[in-house]
Design a protein around this motif. Structure first.
Motif, PDB file in Angstrom:
ATOM      1  N   GLY A  87       0.801  -1.206  -0.012  1.00  0.00           N
ATOM      2  CA  GLY A  87       0.024  -0.073  -0.093  1.00  0.00           C
ATOM      3  C   GLY A  87       0.898   1.257   0.096  1.00  0.00           C
ATOM      4  O   GLY A  87       1.520   1.460   1.105  1.00  0.00           O
ATOM      5  N   ALA A  88       0.622   2.270  -1.086  1.00  0.00           N
ATOM      6  CA  ALA A  88       1.243   3.386  -1.128  1.00  0.00           C
ATOM      7  C   ALA A  88       0.319   4.438  -0.879  1.00  0.00           C
ATOM      8  O   ALA A  88       0.222   5.622  -1.618  1.00  0.00           O
TER       9      ALA A  88
ATOM     10  N   GLU B  64       2.166  -1.344  -4.512  1.00  0.00           N
ATOM     11  CA  GLU B  64       0.925  -0.580  -4.860  1.00  0.00           C
ATOM     12  C   GLU B  64       0.091  -1.307  -5.920  1.00  0.00           C
ATOM     13  O   GLU B  64       0.558  -1.237  -7.006  1.00  0.00           O
TER      14      GLU B  64
ATOM     15  N   THR C 224      -2.900  -1.044   3.850  1.00  0.00           N
ATOM     16  CA  THR C 224      -3.727  -1.208   2.761  1.00  0.00           C
ATOM     17  C   THR C 224      -5.085  -0.421   2.765  1.00  0.00           C
ATOM     18  O   THR C 224      -5.962  -0.747   1.894  1.00  0.00           O
TER      19      THR C 224
END
Ligand SMILES: Cc1cc2nc3c(=O)[nH]c(=O)nc-3n(C[C@H](O)[C@H](O)[C@H](O)COP(=O)(O)OP(=O)(O)OC[C@H]3O[C@@H](n4cnc5c(N)ncnc54)[C@H](O)[C@@H]3O)c2cc1C
Length: 587
Positions: free
Chosen positions: A25-26, A48, A183
């Motif tokens: 998750g970015a 991502e 996330t």
């Protein structure tokens, strides 16, 4: 096993893995964690699923604790241009009358308590910041499985590479020592894999958020309209952007926000000419107040919205996630370097869970006050008028005292009264024999600073004038004394032990004595810092201690009288699961 053979074994395992930490998750939390790991030399891969960062309207309030973290990540100069410092929040009723003002003036942590900001732009700077590190990668179009395999000494995750149409072009497997899921809210599958419940409520109320260019009002700060006809929020943001948030009623389907006439009706009470505005972002969202029952399972951690979701009222979702990243980053670094046992990572949940939970509760309460119907709002307005007459309750709102400040009662802390590692009482019983002098300190409430964040005033050093304290003392552990030399309180072996762990010894002197101390302490490994305006002296004046142990995230791990420094050092090393202390003692 000695510390050096242990470190060699760690290196062998590390070499066979793709990276040290996989971050899924970015969003802001994954990116901040990756930056904080990068700044401390650790390897990380951020995966991502999307082809670019989320760009729809979200966070608008950034607090002083987050700003301090971004300072540690050495990105504040890049991020500052996307902020408005000292955002004031005013709660008004349906007639526009002021119910409460929230305008804290403290800068105790080195920054204004509240800033307006544009999340997409700041998240973009966080992503750009990763290019500074050779060992940190950000991979877009990489969707990670949320059922990883924990092999005991490392973790493996299957990753779908996605093409431009979002189809899977290849599936690969990546390995790392630890995995952190940043996330966002849609993390049910992983929480189920971890055996974690997502406890709390998800009120069904939908809100419409609109961002508009060329601010048609031009007024600064935040107004929260507790208007029974339709609760709303209006915010002046950086770069001439205006944000509105409007509550949608149950009989207003989400599709209505695509209808120009409906949008016109929403805005006509708020702007002179609704037809002349330029909407640059629009989205419908719902509030949640939920928290995962645990933040860790084996080598897998939850952080940010994946761990806790909260309504936006105090602007704390982004900020709470940054707190998670700040807490976890230094602990992961210490474990990955081989300095500390894995047990240190258990303190992440122990320290972060309660605060996130308290923050959710406060936000849920604020939301229910704002959304009151006609009858309830009359009672609320009368009560607010009465409370505003009392200076103490007025200050409670104005100074944002209802915002829970993090305090760790368990984790990497040492009780001030007993110097016991692992727990810390809120109050300090100064009358015990070991703390005989403490009752003479002006600390009427007997409150201990342990587990709270240390202040960050501006200070002078031999090379810098008016620098923020963290710039002067570095980003790792600090043993700081006031008006004294901490090196003189420790034996040669204890100093060597502290130095092996990268602890910096700092002597904070009144500025009047700084130059003298630089000469007088020249034979000891100490950094001398000048207290320019007495803020540090004032802090110690009211804390019943002469020495503090500051963690890399700037929380006070231990506070003691000068002669107790060796005992406190041992307790700190134990609380943080340092291997060196535990295997070889302090000699
Ligand atoms: C209208 C609104 C206003 C807000 N205002 C504020 C505010 O003023 N202040 C504040 O502090 N907070 C605010 N928030 C909350 C804030 O936006 C969130 O708390 C924050 O973005 C959470 O960050 P995160 O990194 O945890 O998750 P996210 O930002 O949601 O990022 C998660 C990322 O993970 C990716 N991902 C998910 N699953 C996978 C997978 N399997 N593989 C690879 N990638 C995956 C997603 O694509 C996403 O990019 C607001 C939110 C909204 C909606």
């Amino acid at each position: 096993m000695t510390a050096s053979s242990q470190a060699a074994r760690h290196r062998q395992v590390d070499d066979a893995l793709d990276t040290d930490v996989i971050i899924i998750g970015a969003g802001p939390v994954g990116l901040t964690l990756a930056n904080l790991l990068g700044i401390r030399g650790q390897r990380a891969i951020v995966l991502e699923a999307r082809s670019e960062l989320i760009d729809y309207p979200r966070g608008v309030g950034l607090d002083d604790e987050s700003a301090r973290t971004l300072q540690t990540a050495q990105l504040w100069e890049e991020i500052k241009p996307h902020t408005v410092p000292h955002h004031v929040l005013r709660l008004v009723n349906g007639r526009g009358q002021l119910l409460a003002t929230n305008d804290p003036h403290t800068q105790e942590f080195g920054f204004p308590r509240k800033h307006g900001f544009i999340q997409q732009l700041v998240d973009g700077e966080l992503a750009a910041g990763l290019s500074r590190f050779a060992n940190t990668e950000l991979r877009f179009n990489h969707r990670a499985s949320l059922t990883p395999i924990d092999h005991g000494d490392h973790v493996e995750v299957s990753v779908d590479k996605l093409d431009a149409d979002g189809n899977v072009s290849e599936t690969i497997s990546l390995t790392s020592k630890y995995l952190v899921a940043c996330t966002g809210g849609r993390t049910d599958e992983l929480r189920a894999w971890m055996g974690a419940d997502f406890v709390g409520k998800s009120p069904s109320t939908r809100w419409l958020v609109i961002d508009v260019d060329n601010d048609p009002l031009g007024t600064p700060s935040v107004y929260v309209g507790a208007d029974p006809r339709r609760p709303y929020v209006t915010i002046g943001l950086p770069h001439g952007i205006r944000r509105w948030e409007f509550m949608l009623f149950d009989d207003e389907p989400t599709e209505m926000v695509e209808n120009d006439e409906f949008m016109h009706r929403l805005l006509e009470r708020h702007v002179p000419d609704p037809s002349a505005i330029k909407i640059i972002g629009k989205r419908v969202f719902t509030h949640h107040g939920r928290i995962a029952s645990k933040f860790r399972h084996g080598r897998v951690f939850l952080a940010g919205d994946a761990a806790h979701l909260m309504p936006v009222w105090l602007g704390q979702g982004w900020n709470s996630g940054i707190r998670d990243a700040t807490n976890l980053a230094w602990k992961l670094s210490a474990v990955l370097r081989g300095d500390c046992e894995d047990a240190l990572l258990d303190t992440y949940g122990a320290e972060r869970h309660k605060h996130a939970s308290d923050m959710i509760e406060v936000n849920m309460t604020v939301g229910s006050v704002i959304k009151l119907g006609r009858a309830g709002s009359i009672v609320r307005d009368v009560a607010a008028a009465a409370l505003n007459l009392l200076p103490s309750t007025k200050a409670y709102f104005t100074e944002l005292r209802f915002k829970p400040m993090p305090r760790f009662s368990a984790g990497v802390v040492v009780d001030q009264t007993t110097l016991t590692p692992g727990t810390a009482g809120e109050s300090f019983r100064g009358r015990s024999r070991r703390n005989g002098l403490a009752p003479f300190v002006d600390n009427p409430g007997g409150r201990s600073p342990v587990g709270l964040q240390f202040i960050q005033p501006r200070v002078n050093t031999a090379t810098g004038t008016g620098v923020l304290l963290d710039e002067a003392i570095g980003d790792w552990w600090t043993i700081a004394s006031f008006g004294n030399n901490p090196a003189r309180m420790l034996s040669h072996d204890e100093i060597a032990l502290a130095e092996r762990q990268g602890f910096r010894l700092v002597s904070i002197m009144p500025e009047t004595q700084r130059e003298w101390a630089e000469k007088a302490f020249a034979d000891t490994p100490v950094t001398v810092v000048g207290d320019i305006d007495g803020k540090v002296k004032d802090w110690f004046d009211h804390r019943a201690c002469g020495v503090v142990f500051l963690r890399p995230d700037r929380f006070v791990a231990a506070a003691c009288l000068a002669q107790q420094t060796p005992e406190a050092l041992k307790a700190v090393l134990t609380a943080a699961s340092y291997r060196d202390r535990m295997e070889e003692g302090t000699a």
